[in-house]
Design an enzyme around this catalytic site. Structure first.
Site, PDB file in Angstrom:
ATOM      1  N   PHE A 161      -5.778  14.857   5.975  1.00  0.00           N
ATOM      2  CA  PHE A 161      -4.495  14.350   5.253  1.00  0.00           C
ATOM      3  C   PHE A 161      -4.114  15.198   4.001  1.00  0.00           C
ATOM      4  CE2 PHE A 161      -1.647  10.511   5.341  1.00  0.00           C
ATOM      5  CZ  PHE A 161      -1.533  10.379   6.814  1.00  0.00           C
ATOM      6  N   GLN A 187       7.970   9.665  -5.296  1.00  0.00           N
ATOM      7  CA  GLN A 187       7.616  10.663  -4.286  1.00  0.00           C
ATOM      8  C   GLN A 187       8.529  10.979  -2.932  1.00  0.00           C
ATOM      9  OE1 GLN A 187       3.926   9.592  -1.430  1.00  0.00           O
ATOM     10  NE2 GLN A 187       3.341  11.537  -2.705  1.00  0.00           N
ATOM     11  N   HIS A 197       8.561  12.282   0.759  1.00  0.00           N
ATOM     12  CA  HIS A 197       7.771  12.720   1.552  1.00  0.00           C
ATOM     13  C   HIS A 197       8.625  13.900   2.535  1.00  0.00           C
ATOM     14  CE1 HIS A 197       5.380  12.630   5.490  1.00  0.00           C
ATOM     15  NE2 HIS A 197       4.833  11.406   4.728  1.00  0.00           N
ATOM     16  N   LEU A 209      10.365   7.919   8.926  1.00  0.00           N
ATOM     17  CA  LEU A 209       9.478   8.761   8.432  1.00  0.00           C
ATOM     18  C   LEU A 209       8.513   9.351   9.863  1.00  0.00           C
ATOM     19  CD1 LEU A 209       7.084   9.691   6.324  1.00  0.00           C
ATOM     20  CD2 LEU A 209       5.757   7.777   7.091  1.00  0.00           C
ATOM     21  N   GLU A 269       2.543  11.969   8.111  1.00  0.00           N
ATOM     22  CA  GLU A 269       1.925  13.307   7.558  1.00  0.00           C
ATOM     23  C   GLU A 269       0.874  13.552   8.483  1.00  0.00           C
ATOM     24  OE1 GLU A 269       1.532  13.945   3.290  1.00  0.00           O
ATOM     25  OE2 GLU A 269      -0.760  13.633   3.430  1.00  0.00           O
ATOM     26  N   ARG A 276       2.236  16.356  -1.013  1.00  0.00           N
ATOM     27  CA  ARG A 276       3.654  16.027  -0.543  1.00  0.00           C
ATOM     28  C   ARG A 276       4.531  16.618  -1.654  1.00  0.00           C
ATOM     29  NH1 ARG A 276       2.734   9.724   1.420  1.00  0.00           N
ATOM     30  NH2 ARG A 276       1.692  10.630   3.117  1.00  0.00           N
ATOM     31  N   HIS A 304      10.060   8.106  -0.724  1.00  0.00           N
ATOM     32  CA  HIS A 304       8.987   7.455   0.197  1.00  0.00           C
ATOM     33  C   HIS A 304       8.402   6.585  -0.697  1.00  0.00           C
ATOM     34  CE1 HIS A 304       6.262   6.992   3.339  1.00  0.00           C
ATOM     35  NE2 HIS A 304       5.121   7.588   2.778  1.00  0.00           N
ATOM     36  N   ARG A 332       1.084  10.654  -5.497  1.00  0.00           N
ATOM     37  CA  ARG A 332       0.093  10.047  -4.902  1.00  0.00           C
ATOM     38  C   ARG A 332      -0.207  10.766  -3.535  1.00  0.00           C
ATOM     39  NH1 ARG A 332       0.207   6.732  -0.075  1.00  0.00           N
ATOM     40  NH2 ARG A 332       2.367   7.063   0.397  1.00  0.00           N
TER      41      ARG A 332
HETATM   42  C1  LIG Z   1       7.024   4.244   6.794  1.00  0.00           C
HETATM   43  C2  LIG Z   1       5.989   4.125   5.844  1.00  0.00           C
HETATM   44  C3  LIG Z   1       4.842   4.714   6.201  1.00  0.00           C
HETATM   45  C4  LIG Z   1       3.678   4.698   5.231  1.00  0.00           C
HETATM   46  N1  LIG Z   1       2.390   5.246   5.793  1.00  0.00           N
HETATM   47  C5  LIG Z   1       1.415   5.252   4.843  1.00  0.00           C
HETATM   48  C6  LIG Z   1       0.211   5.533   5.396  1.00  0.00           C
HETATM   49  O1  LIG Z   1      -0.074   5.884   6.664  1.00  0.00           O
HETATM   50  N2  LIG Z   1      -0.891   5.174   4.433  1.00  0.00           N
HETATM   51  C7  LIG Z   1      -0.847   4.937   3.310  1.00  0.00           C
HETATM   52  O2  LIG Z   1      -1.724   4.937   2.364  1.00  0.00           O
HETATM   53  N3  LIG Z   1       0.523   4.411   2.819  1.00  0.00           N
HETATM   54  C8  LIG Z   1       1.537   4.424   3.672  1.00  0.00           C
HETATM   55  N4  LIG Z   1       2.774   4.240   3.210  1.00  0.00           N
HETATM   56  C9  LIG Z   1       2.630   3.464   1.878  1.00  0.00           C
HETATM   57  C10 LIG Z   1       2.130   2.048   1.982  1.00  0.00           C
HETATM   58  O3  LIG Z   1       2.679   1.734   3.482  1.00  0.00           O
HETATM   59  C11 LIG Z   1       2.977   1.034   0.855  1.00  0.00           C
HETATM   60  O4  LIG Z   1       2.909   1.558  -0.304  1.00  0.00           O
HETATM   61  C12 LIG Z   1       2.443  -0.382   1.041  1.00  0.00           C
HETATM   62  O5  LIG Z   1       2.263  -0.731   2.299  1.00  0.00           O
HETATM   63  C13 LIG Z   1       2.740  -1.274   0.241  1.00  0.00           C
HETATM   64  O6  LIG Z   1       2.357  -2.567   0.338  1.00  0.00           O
HETATM   65  P1  LIG Z   1       2.591  -3.827  -0.514  1.00  0.00           P
HETATM   66  O7  LIG Z   1       1.805  -4.798  -0.042  1.00  0.00           O
HETATM   67  O8  LIG Z   1       2.502  -3.098  -2.021  1.00  0.00           O
HETATM   68  O9  LIG Z   1       4.020  -4.015  -0.400  1.00  0.00           O
HETATM   69  P2  LIG Z   1       4.924  -4.483   0.989  1.00  0.00           P
HETATM   70  O10 LIG Z   1       4.209  -4.224   2.138  1.00  0.00           O
HETATM   71  O11 LIG Z   1       6.054  -3.485   0.692  1.00  0.00           O
HETATM   72  O12 LIG Z   1       5.313  -6.060   0.868  1.00  0.00           O
HETATM   73  C14 LIG Z   1       5.948  -6.441  -0.203  1.00  0.00           C
HETATM   74  C15 LIG Z   1       6.109  -7.785   0.119  1.00  0.00           C
HETATM   75  O13 LIG Z   1       6.814  -8.612  -1.316  1.00  0.00           O
HETATM   76  C16 LIG Z   1       7.527  -9.381  -0.806  1.00  0.00           C
HETATM   77  N5  LIG Z   1       8.664  -9.495  -1.589  1.00  0.00           N
HETATM   78  C17 LIG Z   1       9.454  -8.693  -2.361  1.00  0.00           C
HETATM   79  N6  LIG Z   1      10.368  -9.041  -2.969  1.00  0.00           N
HETATM   80  C18 LIG Z   1      10.390 -10.398  -3.080  1.00  0.00           C
HETATM   81  C19 LIG Z   1      10.938 -11.504  -3.481  1.00  0.00           C
HETATM   82  N7  LIG Z   1      12.030 -11.416  -4.223  1.00  0.00           N
HETATM   83  N8  LIG Z   1      10.571 -12.843  -3.217  1.00  0.00           N
HETATM   84  C20 LIG Z   1       9.747 -12.990  -2.538  1.00  0.00           C
HETATM   85  N9  LIG Z   1       9.014 -12.174  -2.040  1.00  0.00           N
HETATM   86  C21 LIG Z   1       9.310 -10.914  -2.085  1.00  0.00           C
HETATM   87  C22 LIG Z   1       8.181  -8.933   0.696  1.00  0.00           C
HETATM   88  O14 LIG Z   1       8.544 -10.203   1.449  1.00  0.00           O
HETATM   89  C23 LIG Z   1       6.904  -8.423   1.465  1.00  0.00           C
HETATM   90  O15 LIG Z   1       6.236  -9.524   1.846  1.00  0.00           O
HETATM   91  C24 LIG Z   1       4.023   4.337   3.900  1.00  0.00           C
HETATM   92  C25 LIG Z   1       4.993   3.703   3.574  1.00  0.00           C
HETATM   93  C26 LIG Z   1       6.169   3.618   4.478  1.00  0.00           C
HETATM   94  C27 LIG Z   1       7.489   3.231   4.210  1.00  0.00           C
END
Ligand SMILES: Cc1cc2nc3c(=O)[nH]c(=O)nc-3n(C[C@H](O)[C@H](O)[C@H](O)COP(=O)(O)OP(=O)(O)OC[C@H]3O[C@@H](n4cnc5c(N)ncnc54)[C@H](O)[C@@H]3O)c2cc1C
Length: 585
Positions: A117, A231, A233, A243, A246, A288, A356, A391
């Site tokens: 990566f 960031q 991407h 996306l 990577e 990135r 991203h 990141r």
């Molecule tokens: C397309 C894509 C691909 C990615 N690929 C990778 C990868 O391969 N490897 C890697 O390390 N990272 C990757 N990332 C980054 C990583 O996936 C995210 O940073 C990470 O999943 C975020 O997880 P989280 O639990 O913080 O938030 P999320 O998974 O975004 O969850 C947020 C939660 O908060 C809740 N929420 C938000 N606001 C409210 C509200 N007002 N009231 C109630 N609930 C609320 C939502 O309902 C949700 O359940 C990727 C990101 C994207 C967008």
């Protein structure tokens, strides 16, 4: 107003939120956990993650290597005590997921497979094809179902934190299908609300990534840290912003300009490597920020390809062959066919950088605690700070696990020996929150629409807070966001109904994004240097003398945030030169 009592309330049911919930339930099944999410958990953005999750597992790798890559990749803005803890915990968490059933790809001898990566000098990214987030979130979600102490509140929209006697004691949330506002009385609250990429018009982020979690903490007095670091991407589809992971480059895909040249060798990331053999940490596997910046320079030089979707460069994976692509990158192939009508087996695919990930977020210490007693944060909404100014791909999914668990442990520790809550005071606080929402329903028509304000915000962010920034542009953005925050006070609802009022949720989400955008632009204007993802055309060098520090933006109502600075924690790696040349300058 209905009261729901619990020990730990968790806002967000993505990777960080569910990991935290499991950790609380495992530590003490008597503790009641309320897991609150505005979408059904499996629709959280974690599900969209593709490429994989980083953790040292192979014999030629080490914690020191992972530490060095992360700290250098973050341009020395990461807190190094946090990184040291993270790299050691990472493999434990990934093995834990394995035990819970996560179907990691395998080597032919049955051991866990890893892929290269960006910005990593060793192969350490665990993956499940190119659907890693999907499998991780499924594994966590299904594991969480075995704990009766975790009570889910799916499709509940968190509105405000309840802060009384100087500590966070719960929140208000609206049940989206009925419009009823409920109060959650909790001894501690963990915010795991995800990122805020939707402030920008062109983003890989799901529509729900509107920074609500960040805004909740910010308005309650907790600073947002390092918000200026956004960031890009390098490889997004030019029309939808979807996306292309990577892992495309990790598996050997190359980036070409209009002349078919692998242009990254012209930006200190050479030498050119043989096709199909990615050289770690150089060329297409540079970090990135650098790869996205190189695109910008190619655009200025007129070296991009003009397509029906605008200026692009090309991502070429043809040499990987159909069989390999089907096995390792099936989703990427599907996305390019579905959205551009291009099969990556036969043709290079046009791509361009896309917003991203937010490196910044709710400021916490290494135990995921904020300055507000009883409030913890983990995942993308938090800034612990692991990722510094940039990141590395595949560190985020692991961050969710490591610090989701830490947040749970800290939250449990905090609730020991707490005094009885003052229920009357909490109810008063909840009523204020309810009144704030009611006001939106009863406001006279102020002539402002959520759609217009959102478009103006996005246009400003794209124009002035993108890959390269200037004083003039950022000043324009600060002024504009300020103006939009004033005009937001006059937004009126078209839909006044109670059932799934998406008009209301869009207004609330816009409010969150405007608050985050305000912290972001003011912090960016104040940081007069270039570091990682924050590049200033008027201050082109990194300035460790004045800016080896975290920005901390404090909410000041409708006024501009106040920005203070906090020293970066350096344990063993003094700031150095980021070298991705592979020894060839
Ligand atoms: C397309 C894509 C691909 C990615 N690929 C990778 C990868 O391969 N490897 C890697 O390390 N990272 C990757 N990332 C980054 C990583 O996936 C995210 O940073 C990470 O999943 C975020 O997880 P989280 O639990 O913080 O938030 P999320 O998974 O975004 O969850 C947020 C939660 O908060 C809740 N929420 C938000 N606001 C409210 C509200 N007002 N009231 C109630 N609930 C609320 C939502 O309902 C949700 O359940 C990727 C990101 C994207 C967008």
């Amino acid at each position: 107003m209905e009261i729901i009592n619990c020990d730990v309330a968790i806002i967000g049911a993505g990777g960080a939120g569910i990991r935290a919930a499991i950790a609380v339930a495992e530590a003490d099944p008597k503790l009641k956990v309320a897991l609150i999410s505005k979408v059904y958990p499996m629709r959280s953005h974690t599900c969209a993650a593709e490429g994989g999750a980083a953790g040292v597992i192979k014999p030629d790798d080490s914690f020191d290597f992972h530490f060095d890559d992360t700290v250098g990749g973050g341009d020395w803005l990461s807190d190094q005590d946090c990184v040291e803890y993270f790299v050691k915990e990472a493999p434990k968490e990934l093995i834990q997921l394995e035990h819970w059933g996560c179907p990691w790809n395998r080597e032919s001898d049955g051991s866990v497979a890893v892929r290269p990566f960006g910005g990593m000098k060793k192969q350490r990214t665990w993956f499940a094809a190119d659907k890693s987030g999907f499998h991780i979130l499924h594994t966590l979600f299904q594991t969480s179902l075995q704990f009766p102490s975790i009570v889910r509140f799916d499709e509940y929209f968190a509105l405000d934190l309840l802060v009384e006697e100087g500590r966070c004691q719960g929140l208000t949330a609206m049940e989206m299908r009925s419009g009823m506002i409920k109060q959650f009385h909790a001894n501690s609250v963990i915010i795991a609300g995800g990122g805020a990429g939707r402030m920008f018009p062109f983003s890989t982020n799901g529509a729900i990534k509107t920074g609500d979690g960040m805004a909740l903490a910010y308005r309650a007095g907790v600073p947002l840290k390092d918000m200026e670091f956004v960031q890009y991407h390098p490889t997004g589809l030019p029309n939808t912003g979807s996306l292309l992971t990577e892992a495309c480059r990790g598996e050997g895909g190359v980036l070409l300009n209009k002349d078919g040249r692998r242009y990254l060798q012209d930006y200190g990331m050479g030498p050119e490597t043989p096709l199909g053999q990615p050289q770690l940490k150089t060329m297409e596997l540079g970090p990135r920020d650098r790869v996205s910046q190189a695109y910008w320079h190619e655009l200025q030089k007129g070296n991009t390809v003009s397509t029906e979707w605008g200026d692009c460069v090309l991502l070429d994976m043809r040499h990987l062959g159909e069989k390999y692509i089907k096995e390792r990158l099936p989703l990427v192939r599907e996305l390019a066919i579905a959205y551009l009508g291009i099969d990556i087996v036969d043709k290079p695919v046009p791509i361009r950088p896309v917003v991203h990930y937010m490196m910044g977020g709710i400021s916490t210490n290494t135990k995921a605690a904020t300055v507000l007693p009883g409030l913890f944060a983990a995942g993308e909404c938090a800034c612990i700070s692991l990722n510094g100014a940039n990141r590395l791909g595949s560190n985020s999914l692991v961050e969710l696990l490591v610090f989701g668990k830490s947040a749970a442990i800290s939250a449990i520790e905090f609730i020991k020996n707490l005094p009885e809550p003052n229920r009357d005071a909490l109810e008063e606080c909840a009523k204020e929150s309810q009144a704030r929402v009611r006001d939106l329903f009863s406001r006279p028509d102020g002539g402002e629409s959520v759609f217009r304000l959102r478009k103006e915000m996005m246009d400003t962010m794209e124009k002035n807070a993108g890959i390269y920034r200037t004083e003039l542009g950022l000043q324009e953005a600060v002024t504009k966001i300020n103006e939009l925050r004033q005009r937001y006070q006059r937004v009126t609802l078209n839909d006044k109904s109670n059932v799934f009022n998406t008009d209301l949720f869009q207004v609330l989400e816009l409010g969150s994004m405007l608050d985050c955008a305000s912290a972001l632009t003011v912090s960016a204007l104040d940081r007069k240097e270039s570091r990682g993802a924050h590049q200033r055309l008027d201050f082109v060098d990194r300035d460790d003398k004045n800016f080896l520090c975290h920005s901390m933006a404090y909410f000041q109502g409708l006024n501009q945030p106040k920005v203070e600075y906090l020293d970066v924690v350096i344990t063993k790696s003094p700031p150095g030169v980021r070298d991705y040349s592979g020894g060839h300058k």
